[in-house]
Motif scaffolding. Structure first.
Motif, PDB file in Angstrom:
ATOM      1  N   ASN A 151       0.776  -1.241   0.000  1.00  8.69           N
ATOM      2  CA  ASN A 151       0.000   0.000   0.000  1.00  8.69           C
ATOM      3  C   ASN A 151       0.807   1.290   0.000  1.00  8.69           C
ATOM      4  N   ASN A 152       2.137   1.222   0.102  1.00  8.25           N
ATOM      5  CA  ASN A 152       2.931   2.449   0.202  1.00  8.25           C
ATOM      6  C   ASN A 152       2.974   3.258  -1.085  1.00  8.25           C
ATOM      7  N   GLN A 153       2.821   2.602  -2.230  1.00  8.60           N
ATOM      8  CA  GLN A 153       2.855   3.320  -3.498  1.00  8.60           C
ATOM      9  C   GLN A 153       1.446   3.759  -3.898  1.00  8.60           C
ATOM     10  N   PRO A 154       1.295   4.896  -4.605  1.00  5.29           N
ATOM     11  CA  PRO A 154      -0.035   5.317  -5.064  1.00  5.29           C
ATOM     12  C   PRO A 154      -0.722   4.229  -5.886  1.00  5.29           C
ATOM     13  N   GLU A 155      -2.036   4.068  -5.674  1.00  4.12           N
ATOM     14  CA  GLU A 155      -2.787   3.060  -6.408  1.00  4.12           C
ATOM     15  C   GLU A 155      -2.783   3.348  -7.911  1.00  4.12           C
ATOM     16  N   TRP A 156      -2.745   4.604  -8.265  1.00  9.04           N
ATOM     17  CA  TRP A 156      -2.688   4.985  -9.673  1.00  9.04           C
ATOM     18  C   TRP A 156      -1.976   6.315  -9.818  1.00  9.04           C
ATOM     19  N   ARG A 157      -1.495   6.540 -11.030  1.00 11.09           N
ATOM     20  CA  ARG A 157      -0.823   7.802 -11.340  1.00 11.09           C
ATOM     21  C   ARG A 157      -1.223   8.237 -12.739  1.00 11.09           C
ATOM     22  N   ALA A 158      -1.221   9.541 -12.954  1.00 11.60           N
ATOM     23  CA  ALA A 158      -1.528  10.085 -14.275  1.00 11.60           C
ATOM     24  C   ALA A 158      -0.668  11.318 -14.520  1.00 11.60           C
ATOM     25  N   THR A 159      -0.302  11.516 -15.762  1.00 12.06           N
ATOM     26  CA  THR A 159       0.445  12.704 -16.173  1.00 12.06           C
ATOM     27  C   THR A 159      -0.157  13.215 -17.475  1.00 12.06           C
ATOM     28  N   VAL A 160      -0.468  14.477 -17.518  1.00  7.81           N
ATOM     29  CA  VAL A 160      -0.986  15.108 -18.733  1.00  7.81           C
ATOM     30  C   VAL A 160      -0.143  16.332 -19.029  1.00  7.81           C
ATOM     31  N   GLY A 198       0.468  19.455 -21.867  1.00 12.92           N
ATOM     32  CA  GLY A 198       0.010  20.193 -23.038  1.00 12.92           C
ATOM     33  C   GLY A 198       1.049  21.219 -23.455  1.00 12.92           C
ATOM     34  N   THR A 199       1.286  21.346 -24.754  1.00 16.01           N
ATOM     35  CA  THR A 199       2.229  22.334 -25.283  1.00 16.01           C
ATOM     36  C   THR A 199       1.571  23.107 -26.417  1.00 16.01           C
ATOM     37  N   HIS A 200       1.997  24.352 -26.576  1.00 16.43           N
ATOM     38  CA  HIS A 200       1.520  25.168 -27.689  1.00 16.43           C
ATOM     39  C   HIS A 200       2.654  26.103 -28.104  1.00 16.43           C
ATOM     40  N   GLU A 201       2.936  26.113 -29.387  1.00 16.72           N
ATOM     41  CA  GLU A 201       3.987  26.961 -29.925  1.00 16.72           C
ATOM     42  C   GLU A 201       3.387  27.884 -30.970  1.00 16.72           C
ATOM     43  N   VAL A 202       3.605  29.181 -30.792  1.00 14.94           N
ATOM     44  CA  VAL A 202       3.101  30.169 -31.738  1.00 14.94           C
ATOM     45  C   VAL A 202       4.154  31.268 -31.879  1.00 14.94           C
ATOM     46  N   GLY A 203       4.636  31.450 -33.106  1.00 10.39           N
ATOM     47  CA  GLY A 203       5.667  32.442 -33.336  1.00 10.39           C
ATOM     48  C   GLY A 203       6.895  32.144 -32.495  1.00 10.39           C
ATOM     49  N   LYS A 204       7.345  33.121 -31.728  1.00  8.74           N
ATOM     50  CA  LYS A 204       8.523  32.943 -30.877  1.00  8.74           C
ATOM     51  C   LYS A 204       8.180  32.431 -29.485  1.00  8.74           C
ATOM     52  N   TRP A 205       6.888  32.220 -29.229  1.00 10.87           N
ATOM     53  CA  TRP A 205       6.455  31.835 -27.893  1.00 10.87           C
ATOM     54  C   TRP A 205       6.186  30.338 -27.796  1.00 10.87           C
ATOM     55  N   GLY A 206       6.419  29.800 -26.634  1.00 14.54           N
ATOM     56  CA  GLY A 206       6.076  28.409 -26.344  1.00 14.54           C
ATOM     57  C   GLY A 206       5.472  28.311 -24.962  1.00 14.54           C
ATOM     58  N   LEU A 207       4.429  27.530 -24.836  1.00 11.66           N
ATOM     59  CA  LEU A 207       3.748  27.353 -23.559  1.00 11.66           C
ATOM     60  C   LEU A 207       3.703  25.867 -23.225  1.00 11.66           C
ATOM     61  N   LEU A 208       3.909  25.544 -21.955  1.00 10.24           N
ATOM     62  CA  LEU A 208       3.820  24.163 -21.485  1.00 10.24           C
ATOM     63  C   LEU A 208       3.069  24.138 -20.163  1.00 10.24           C
ATOM     64  N   ALA A 209       2.142  23.211 -20.050  1.00  2.80           N
ATOM     65  CA  ALA A 209       1.430  22.994 -18.793  1.00  2.80           C
ATOM     66  C   ALA A 209       1.365  21.495 -18.546  1.00  2.80           C
ATOM     67  N   ARG A 210       1.579  21.101 -17.289  1.00  4.49           N
ATOM     68  CA  ARG A 210       1.593  19.675 -16.965  1.00  4.49           C
ATOM     69  C   ARG A 210       0.888  19.450 -15.632  1.00  4.49           C
ATOM     70  N   ALA A 211       0.091  18.395 -15.582  1.00  4.53           N
ATOM     71  CA  ALA A 211      -0.519  17.965 -14.322  1.00  4.53           C
ATOM     72  C   ALA A 211      -0.013  16.571 -14.003  1.00  4.53           C
ATOM     73  N   SER A 212       0.553  16.403 -12.814  1.00  7.18           N
ATOM     74  CA  SER A 212       1.003  15.091 -12.340  1.00  7.18           C
ATOM     75  C   SER A 212       0.108  14.702 -11.170  1.00  7.18           C
ATOM     76  N   VAL A 213      -0.587  13.591 -11.329  1.00  5.44           N
ATOM     77  CA  VAL A 213      -1.583  13.183 -10.343  1.00  5.44           C
ATOM     78  C   VAL A 213      -1.116  11.901  -9.652  1.00  5.44           C
ATOM     79  N   PHE A 214      -1.132  11.924  -8.344  1.00  2.65           N
ATOM     80  CA  PHE A 214      -0.775  10.756  -7.542  1.00  2.65           C
ATOM     81  C   PHE A 214      -2.030  10.269  -6.836  1.00  2.65           C
ATOM     82  N   GLY A 215      -2.379   9.022  -7.060  1.00  2.00           N
ATOM     83  CA  GLY A 215      -3.566   8.461  -6.442  1.00  2.00           C
ATOM     84  C   GLY A 215      -3.391   8.181  -4.965  1.00  2.00           C
ATOM     85  N   PRO A 216      -4.416   7.637  -4.314  1.00  4.37           N
ATOM     86  CA  PRO A 216      -4.356   7.390  -2.873  1.00  4.37           C
ATOM     87  C   PRO A 216      -3.380   6.267  -2.531  1.00  4.37           C
ATOM     88  N   TYR A 217      -2.866   6.321  -1.313  1.00  7.67           N
ATOM     89  CA  TYR A 217      -1.996   5.272  -0.798  1.00  7.67           C
ATOM     90  C   TYR A 217      -2.143   5.255   0.717  1.00  7.67           C
TER      91      TYR A 217
END
Length: 861
Positions: free
Chosen positions: A752-761, A763-782
């Motif tokens: 039970n010490n490790q999370p029951e589930w994990r998820a990572t999402v 997203g990236t967007h590049e426009v002209g000289k700009w770049g955007l990155l967003a990330r969600a790291s989800v750790f399930g219950p343990y």
């Protein structure tokens, strides 16, 4: 409030996947400007997973993740282990604060299995093991991925499937292959700096890579990385059953005058670290068919961590245990250290390797091909432990305060011969590729002693060290000798007189190893393998593999694997595999010895780890270690429902027999201590508990991996990408084979010490000289259970950490980025079941350092 909390967590988990689905739906109604090109961009070619011709990720019969240099560079971590954890939900690595092994060389897990169940390759070659052996749990001794900086990589391939039949011992959970950069021109320079929101943990990185031609027919690619990070502290003020710092200060003005209670006395957190790492990769074509290759690395790192605080009162055994000096006066170390002691222990890690070989590729008539690869490699790793601001109590007031406690060295030499014969067969859609070869491997492990003062049994390690009392068996019958100080108040008839007290032997914190507990150990093995792959039809691929391995310590084994992929229709295929595997105990696991202060049930305890063959372990019922054996199955689908969108879903099960694990801590009794003294163990009188490794149980790991990726080009020239990964994993212990030493609490924590589930999402967007990155790291219950009565259980809620980054291309060569990890400064639930010593958080996969912000400048040429 609780309902709102859970709603927030649920939305944070579900929303990114909803965006992935909605983006896919939009793409069906609004085709991207260049869908064919985008789809092709997702067909990364891989060499890990099947030894036949290279295949794409979607065509692989087993799940393989490929992360490009850009993917790796978009994770603002200075440690490659943390980078992989960010990108792979089924991969995790814990930060352990109060141990001497996992503090500096951390042990990751893939699919919930220990680090040494995942095989690390560099350019397809097995990586040597580190010298660090975990002193508890699975006792992992695995290759150290952190010594290869991400800037040296062109890609990282992660095979999430049992592959021991293809690659040999250790590949029960999977394989990670680091593919080094082979560019012969260009390069980059990266400078990054950051700090935690808490105002500590300053982190600085400088990394560079350059590719150069090697004559007109080759290349040499050089990479370097320098890192430096300050310690963090995440703790409340020190409080324990025997000693409360605030209360003690209130009652003792002298203590209050020398202690700063505005800062935690026990500095639980991330250690101070610095490292210099270098990698070289090269190749040279001798002829149109023959080429040479060579690659290697050198890494030197140093970490400094805070050991447990030694308080001056409360009958603490180091500082508050009274003894009598030669003049008969009573002495306690707290008279010299009224503020207590805060030892610091360090680990100096040196790692280097070199590999070289020759490849030959021949094409004969009728499409017959023959490839060969003959190579040799050597790897060497050392970790040296030292400790400062501490004592060897048994030496009394003349004790030094700095010690070199021990050194551990691991080395590995191997010779490989690999061949591949391509045979066109009219009945098959592609040639039958028969891969075969052999490997000879010699592994060494060395334990070197500490400096003499680190293990010396000093004057005060025995009662009545100056022989001032007569030696009748009954203390009540003893009298003071004439040679003793007559006016010092010595009461020979009282067992509580300080003259009978003893002090712990060896450097306190990490006890030095005496020569009797050291040595050099070796094991050799050789293997033969064969693998056959082909596309029977344009839609049906098959892969068969078999392997024979022989170890001088364990005998021989034969294992096999079959994998297949069938394309039901365009863009949709079924795939699956079944195989057997094994992992031989490492030379370090077989021989590791260490004595250190560990936190057991919230209390600092002097504990000893000994080999299963040590007389003390044998006395307690230990048996020699045998290899772990496994059977693994996986089944899944690959789908590309429309250009630009890929989806893989894979279910798996791994059954392990005779998994190696540490016994629970065994309290030292008088009978055990007698065995320790007979075995010549230094400081036996001061060791409170011991443990050793055993083939402890059978285990089953099962779960599902889901990976979806979508990329789209827009009419205005901008591009967007979305990648979502999800892993659910379940750990189950079957038959426990050392039930009296592997208790119910150990079973619960393993499962039970490790999370029951994990998820990572991401997203990236590049426009002209700009770049955007967003990330969600989800750790399930343990959950976690205390190992001391009343064995309380704490359940932990899911956690979501968000990362964000904005980049701007100043010119074609310069790019600046600013961002944050865990931008909302989330922490896991505080520890509520044993908060001794001011500790707030428990070790585990969920980071407990808080938010971190950074800036990065990249120069490319």
């Amino acid at each position: 409030m609780a309902g709102d909390y859970l709603k927030t967590r649920l939305m944070a988990t579900v929303l990114p996947f909803a965006l992935l689905i909605s983006g896919a739906a939009t793409a069906q109604t609004e085709p991207s400007a260049e869908p064919e090109e985008d789809a092709a961009a997702l067909d990364e070619i891989i060499v890990t997973g099947a030894r036949g011709r290279p295949r794409s990720v979607q065509d692989s019969p087993v799940p393989v993740d490929v992360f490009s240099a850009e993917d790796l560079g978009n994770v603002a971590q200075t440690d490659t282990l943390n980078t992989l954890q960010t990108l792979i939900p089924s991969f995790s690595v814990s930060r352990s604060n109060n141990t001497t092994s996992n503090t500096f060389i951390r042990s990751p897990t893939l699919r919930g299995l220990p680090a040494n169940n995942t095989l690390l390759l560099v350019n397809g070659r097995r990586r040597h093991k580190s010298a660090s052996v975990g002193v508890s749990g699975a006792g992992s001794q695995a290759a150290d991925a952190a010594v290869i900086p991400s800037i040296a990589l062109s890609s990282a391939e992660v095979l999430r499937d049992g592959a021991a039949a293809q690659y040999g011992s250790d590949a029960i959970a999977g394989v990670i292959n680091f593919v080094l950069n082979n560019a012969d021109h260009g390069g980059s320079l990266v400078v990054q700096g950051g700090q935690y929101y808490a105002g500590d943990g300053d982190d600085f990185l400088v990394a560079g890579n350059i590719g150069l031609p090697l004559t007109d027919n080759g290349f040499i690619n050089l990479s370097a990385q320098l890192t430096k990070s300050a310690r963090t502290v995440r703790a409340n003020q020190f409080t324990a059953t025997a000693f409360d710092a605030v209360a003690y200060a209130a009652a003792n003005p002298a203590y209050a005058a020398v202690v700063d209670l505005s800062e935690p006395l026990e500095r639980t957190g991330k250690p101070k670290e610095q490292a210099a790492r270098f990698v070289v990769n090269s190749g040279l074509d001798l002829t149109d068919t023959t080429s040479l290759y060579a690659f290697g690395n050198y890494s030197r790192s140093r970490g400094i961590a805070a050991a447990n605080y030694r308080y001056p009162g409360g009958a603490q055994p180091v500082l508050d245990n009274s003894i009598r000096l030669q003049n008969g006066s009573i002495f306690r170390f707290n008279s010299l250290y009224p503020a207590g002691l805060r030892p610091q222990f360090s680990g100096d890690v040196t790692d280097w390797s070199a590999a070289a070989g020759v490849r030959d590729k021949r094409v004969f008539g009728n499409g017959l091909t023959f490839d060969s690869d003959l190579g040799v490699r050597y790897g060497w790793d050392k970790i040296a432990y030292s400790i400062i601001d501490t004592l060897n109590p048994s030496m009394g007031p003349t004790s030094p305060t700095d010690f070199t406690a021990s050194n551990y060295v691991s080395n590995e030499f191997a010779v490989n011969a690999d061949f591949a014969l391509g045979v066109p067969i009219a009945a098959f859609a592609t040639p039958l590729v028969i891969s075969f070869g052999s490997e000879y491997r010699k592994e060494g492990f060395e334990i070197r002693p500490g400096e003499p003062n680190s293990y010396l049994a000093g004057t005060f390690s025995a009662p009545d060290p100056f022989d001032y009392c007569t030696n009748e068996t009954a203390i009540a019958s003893r009298t003071l000798r004439a040679t003793a100080p007559q006016a010092a108040g010595i009461n020979c008839r009282s067992s509580t007189d300080p003259i009978y007290n003893t002090l712990a032997v060896g450097s306190n914190g990490i006890t030095g190893l005496a020569p009797s507990n050291t040595g050099e150990y070796e094991s050799t093995s050789y293997s033969l393998y064969v693998e056959a792959t082909t596309d029977i039809t344009e839609k049906w691929f098959v892969d068969f593999a078999g392997r024979f391995e022989d170890y001088d310590s364990f005998g021989s084994t034969v294992i096999g694997k079959v994998a297949t992929r069938y394309e039901l229709f365009d863009g949709f295929a079924l795939r699956g595999s079944a195989g057997t595997g094994f992992r031989a105990p490492t030379t370090g696991q077989l021989n590791m010895t260490q004595v250190a202060i560990l936190t057991v049930n919230g209390v600092a305890t002097n504990t000893g780890l000994y080999p299963a063959t040590n007389p003390v372990a044998v006395f307690l019922g230990a048996k020699p270690l045998d290899p772990e054996e496994s059977v693994n199955y996986s089944i899944g689908i690959t789908a590309r429902p429309f250009p630009g969108f890929d989806l893989t879903i894979d279910a798996y099960q791994i059954d392990i027999t005779d998994q190696i694990y540490s016994t629970a801590q065994i309290s030292v009794t008088a009978a055990i201590r007698a065995q320790m003294i007979a075995a010549g163990i230094a400081g036996a009188d001061s060791i409170a508990s011991i443990n050793f490794f055993q083939n402890a149980f059978d285990a089953k790991v099962s779960g599902v991996d889901v990976v979806g990726s979508y990329r789209r080009s827009w009419d205005d020239g901008s591009t967007s990408g979305l990648v979502g990964s999800f892993n659910i994993n379940k750990y189950e212990i079957g038959e426990v084979k050392i039930a009296n030493l592997f208790n119910a609490q150990s079973v619960f924590n393993f499962e039970n010490n490790q999370p029951e589930w994990r998820a990572t999402v991401t997203g990236t967007h590049e426009v002209g000289k700009w770049g955007l990155l967003a990330r969600a790291s989800v750790f399930g219950p343990y959950a976690r259970q205390a190992t001391g009565t009343p064995f309380a259980i704490q359940e932990y809620d899911p956690e979501v950490f968000y990362d964000a980054e904005v980049t701007y291309n100043l010119t074609d060569s310069y790019k600046i980025a600013v961002g944050g990890r865990n931008v909302f400064d989330q922490y896991p639930d505080p520890n509520r079941i044993n908060t001794t010593n001011g500790r707030i958080y428990s070790d585990g996969a969920v980071d407990w350092q808080g938010g971190f912000y950074y800036a990065r400048l990249t120069y490319s040429f």
